[in-house]
Design an enzyme around this catalytic site. Sequence first.
Site, PDB file in Angstrom:
ATOM      1  N   ASP A 196      -3.155   5.089   0.414  1.00 56.09           N
ATOM      2  CA  ASP A 196      -2.759   3.698   0.571  1.00 56.09           C
ATOM      3  C   ASP A 196      -1.355   3.515   0.008  1.00 56.09           C
ATOM      4  O   ASP A 196      -1.056   4.023  -1.074  1.00 56.09           O
ATOM      5  CB  ASP A 196      -3.738   2.818  -0.237  1.00 56.09           C
ATOM      6  CG  ASP A 196      -4.326   1.705   0.584  1.00 56.09           C
ATOM      7  OD1 ASP A 196      -3.534   0.883   1.079  1.00 56.09           O
ATOM      8  OD2 ASP A 196      -5.560   1.659   0.719  1.00 56.09           O
ATOM      9  N   GLU A 243      -2.025  -1.813   8.317  1.00 54.62           N
ATOM     10  CA  GLU A 243      -2.961  -2.929   8.177  1.00 54.62           C
ATOM     11  C   GLU A 243      -2.230  -4.208   8.592  1.00 54.62           C
ATOM     12  O   GLU A 243      -1.158  -4.496   8.062  1.00 54.62           O
ATOM     13  CB  GLU A 243      -3.447  -3.053   6.733  1.00 54.62           C
ATOM     14  CG  GLU A 243      -4.580  -4.067   6.619  1.00 54.62           C
ATOM     15  CD  GLU A 243      -4.689  -4.745   5.261  1.00 54.62           C
ATOM     16  OE1 GLU A 243      -5.764  -5.265   4.941  1.00 54.62           O
ATOM     17  OE2 GLU A 243      -3.690  -4.783   4.515  1.00 54.62           O
ATOM     18  N   ASP A 248      -0.381  -1.042   3.593  1.00 58.93           N
ATOM     19  CA  ASP A 248      -1.018  -2.320   3.262  1.00 58.93           C
ATOM     20  C   ASP A 248      -0.222  -3.501   3.824  1.00 58.93           C
ATOM     21  O   ASP A 248       1.006  -3.540   3.679  1.00 58.93           O
ATOM     22  CB  ASP A 248      -1.095  -2.426   1.729  1.00 58.93           C
ATOM     23  CG  ASP A 248      -2.002  -3.544   1.253  1.00 58.93           C
ATOM     24  OD1 ASP A 248      -3.205  -3.490   1.548  1.00 58.93           O
ATOM     25  OD2 ASP A 248      -1.512  -4.459   0.560  1.00 58.93           O
ATOM     26  N   HIS A 273     -13.125  -2.241   2.034  1.00 58.93           N
ATOM     27  CA  HIS A 273     -13.240  -2.736   0.660  1.00 58.93           C
ATOM     28  C   HIS A 273     -12.956  -4.236   0.555  1.00 58.93           C
ATOM     29  O   HIS A 273     -13.104  -4.813  -0.504  1.00 58.93           O
ATOM     30  CB  HIS A 273     -12.269  -1.959  -0.233  1.00 58.93           C
ATOM     31  CG  HIS A 273     -10.835  -2.223   0.141  1.00 58.93           C
ATOM     32  ND1 HIS A 273     -10.291  -1.824   1.343  1.00 58.93           N
ATOM     33  CD2 HIS A 273      -9.844  -2.870  -0.510  1.00 58.93           C
ATOM     34  CE1 HIS A 273      -9.038  -2.214   1.404  1.00 58.93           C
ATOM     35  NE2 HIS A 273      -8.731  -2.848   0.291  1.00 58.93           N
ATOM     36  N   ASP A 274     -12.508  -4.856   1.655  1.00 62.70           N
ATOM     37  CA  ASP A 274     -12.197  -6.289   1.647  1.00 62.70           C
ATOM     38  C   ASP A 274     -13.248  -7.129   2.374  1.00 62.70           C
ATOM     39  O   ASP A 274     -13.124  -8.359   2.431  1.00 62.70           O
ATOM     40  CB  ASP A 274     -10.855  -6.550   2.352  1.00 62.70           C
ATOM     41  CG  ASP A 274      -9.666  -6.040   1.562  1.00 62.70           C
ATOM     42  OD1 ASP A 274      -9.768  -5.919   0.329  1.00 62.70           O
ATOM     43  OD2 ASP A 274      -8.623  -5.766   2.202  1.00 62.70           O
TER      44      ASP A 274
HETATM   45  O1  TEU Z   1      -5.544  -6.818   2.257  1.00 63.94           O
HETATM   46  C1  TEU Z   1      -4.856  -7.799   2.955  1.00 63.94           C
HETATM   47  C2  TEU Z   1      -5.745  -8.816   3.448  1.00 63.94           C
HETATM   48  O2  TEU Z   1      -5.627  -9.244   4.557  1.00 63.94           O
HETATM   49  C3  TEU Z   1      -6.806  -9.242   2.512  1.00 63.94           C
HETATM   50  O3  TEU Z   1      -6.221  -9.883   1.459  1.00 63.94           O
HETATM   51  C4  TEU Z   1      -7.745 -10.112   3.164  1.00 63.94           C
HETATM   52  O4  TEU Z   1      -7.125 -11.209   3.754  1.00 63.94           O
HETATM   53  C5  TEU Z   1      -8.686 -10.607   2.160  1.00 63.94           C
HETATM   54  O5  TEU Z   1      -9.170  -9.509   1.457  1.00 63.94           O
HETATM   55  C6  TEU Z   1      -9.785 -11.284   2.852  1.00 63.94           C
HETATM   56  O6  TEU Z   1     -10.676 -11.695   1.916  1.00 63.94           O
HETATM   57  C7  TEU Z   1      -4.850  -5.848   1.581  1.00 63.94           C
HETATM   58  C8  TEU Z   1      -5.807  -5.014   0.762  1.00 63.94           C
HETATM   59  O7  TEU Z   1      -6.694  -4.376   1.634  1.00 63.94           O
HETATM   60  C9  TEU Z   1      -6.498  -5.901  -0.238  1.00 63.94           C
HETATM   61  O8  TEU Z   1      -7.479  -5.196  -0.965  1.00 63.94           O
HETATM   62  C10 TEU Z   1      -5.437  -6.444  -1.154  1.00 63.94           C
HETATM   63  O9  TEU Z   1      -6.020  -7.364  -2.036  1.00 63.94           O
HETATM   64  C11 TEU Z   1      -4.312  -7.127  -0.396  1.00 63.94           C
HETATM   65  O10 TEU Z   1      -3.853  -6.384   0.722  1.00 63.94           O
HETATM   66  C12 TEU Z   1      -3.124  -7.272  -1.290  1.00 63.94           C
HETATM   67  O11 TEU Z   1      -2.545  -6.017  -1.513  1.00 63.94           O
END
Ligand code: TEU
Length: 593
Positions: free
Chosen positions: A122, A284, A230, A356-357
């Site tokens: 990442d 992403e 990211d 993970h999100d």
């Molecule tokens: O995620 C970006 C993102 O779109 C998320 O913040 C999403 O909108 C949110 O999790 C929905 O609940 C990336 C990473 O995958 C995330 O873990 C990070 O928190 C974020 O960027 C900031 O780096």
Amino acid sequence: MSSRTPTGGASNQGAAGGSQRDRTIGDEWWRREVVYQVYPRSFVDSNGDGIGDLDGVRSRVDHFSWLGVGAVWLSPFYPSGGVDNGYDVANYCAVDPVYGTLDQFDTLVDRLHRSGIRVIIDQIYNHSSDEHPWFTASRSSVTDNQRDWYIWRPPRRGHRGGEPGAEPNDWQSFFGGPAWTFDAASGEYYLHLFHRKQPDLNWTNRDLREAVRRAMQWWLDRDVDGLRLDVINLIAKPAGLPDAASHPDLLAMLSANPALHSYLAALRTSLGSRRTGPPTLIGEMPGASADVASLATSTERGELDMAISFDHVELDRGETKWDRVPFPGGRLGTTLAKWQLDVGQTGWNALYLSSHDQPRAVSRFGDDEAHRARSAKTLATVLHLHRGTPVVYQGEEAAMANYPFSSLDEVRDVESMNYAADALAGGARREHVLDVIGAVGRDNARTPVQWDGSHGGGFSHADPWISMNPDHVDWNIAVQRGDGESVLHHYRWLVALRRRWPIVADGTFEPLVWNHPQVYAFVRELGAQRLVVVANLSDAGTPAPDLGVETLDLIHSNPDVELRTSPIDVLEPWESRVWIRRVDGDARPVDVH
Ligand code: TEU
Ligand code: CA
């Protein structure tokens, strides 16, 4: 450092019949392999501090090999400011001691390569931590030569007197509240699309871009094969930073900036690895349109190899992610199909249902009670037989489900904690807040991997940093390894199918039903070969719609029905079937498991 490569050998094994492959697209490994996402913090704890680590990942390489995945993507393991589980990086070129050492990282990479598995890491360059030395320097003075590496603006003039509280524009942070924080020392605001401890980097600054490139290359020089970038669609801020009115508008505005493509194109030409040549780049892209994703991943441009999109994980989203709307029946299939058609033909999609999100896929899209195994298998079948690169998120392969939150003390994620504080302050009932977090909170994905049914679930002997789901006693990887009919074995079969059958990787895509409230079906074609998938994505049986396709060889049905070639009339809840029409000369037998 070993120079063994994961190319050839294991990676291409089973890629039968090169002659059948559509030569108009490339032979890149990721077109026929599956990626496995590891969230190191929750994977395996090797040293008993309750937190997963790199040696823990290394101890389970056999699991990746057994599944047959072609690459492992590691979520962040860098030193961090501690607010977003590593997505707030305080040092881009180091390993956080919590996760191990650089030596342990190199050893892990080597171990994975020896098993023919590529390594994707990442990279978070929309923002850093406010504890990163770049930001410390930038904040130190308006004349510092790194001041411009971040996005600083004076208070908006004529707006609430131009005082603190007069943010430079109306942008809202992903994690709640304004996307600007006032810095009293310099009298200016800095921008943070995420937490105030995650200041956004200024990509218009050439020195910053060069520093980013060097840091990425530093990892590629350690034999990393690919980078997951990211929120890469958010790096280019529009000139003048105009007001956005809403969160979707802001994401669309940022993604549509042509500067994004010039930054990506420059990265693409400047990054390389001694060992494997150009790295695999996975972008992403929350809120990006299919046009933007398609442009960035098109073979002509090749800025990115694939895009992670979000429409299908926002189907239950209201105005914010916490205002949930009922999950609209039939929309999952239609949304996936839309991205297959709009991006999948000329560009390339990363295919996923969990990360993970996101809450756990079987709980959100499937039925984690009456039809847990069956719905998990059907969801996987549908996803993996699309065109694109499937990404399996740790635990998904064993149908891990959402966590049964009973108290706010169990919540760890900053996004959920901010929401809870705001909602409670606004008068929301605690039960409601818990309910919402239990349904869509990110912690659902971050509970430890359920390796076995023992007390610590095979994750750790210590108290884990986040509670283990009590259902690990019945739902775990060890139990499913011993059951050929399990969800786990089904994932393994899907991974193998993609490697063995070029049609899974290279076939065209066409939906067979559109907007059906329960049934999703599609056909893939490659030369004379044809693959048909039909799935009931609901809890209720339904008459099968007429798919208008001829009889083929049924190679899989879930639940198992007698293998037959006759048309189906009824689909049971969460039933799915897969047919392949073979052509003369297909060397391989149709294997069911
Ligand atoms: O995620 C970006 C993102 O779109 C998320 O913040 C999403 O909108 C949110 O999790 C929905 O609940 C990336 C990473 O995958 C995330 O873990 C990070 O928190 C974020 O960027 C900031 O780096
Ligand atoms: Ca540990």
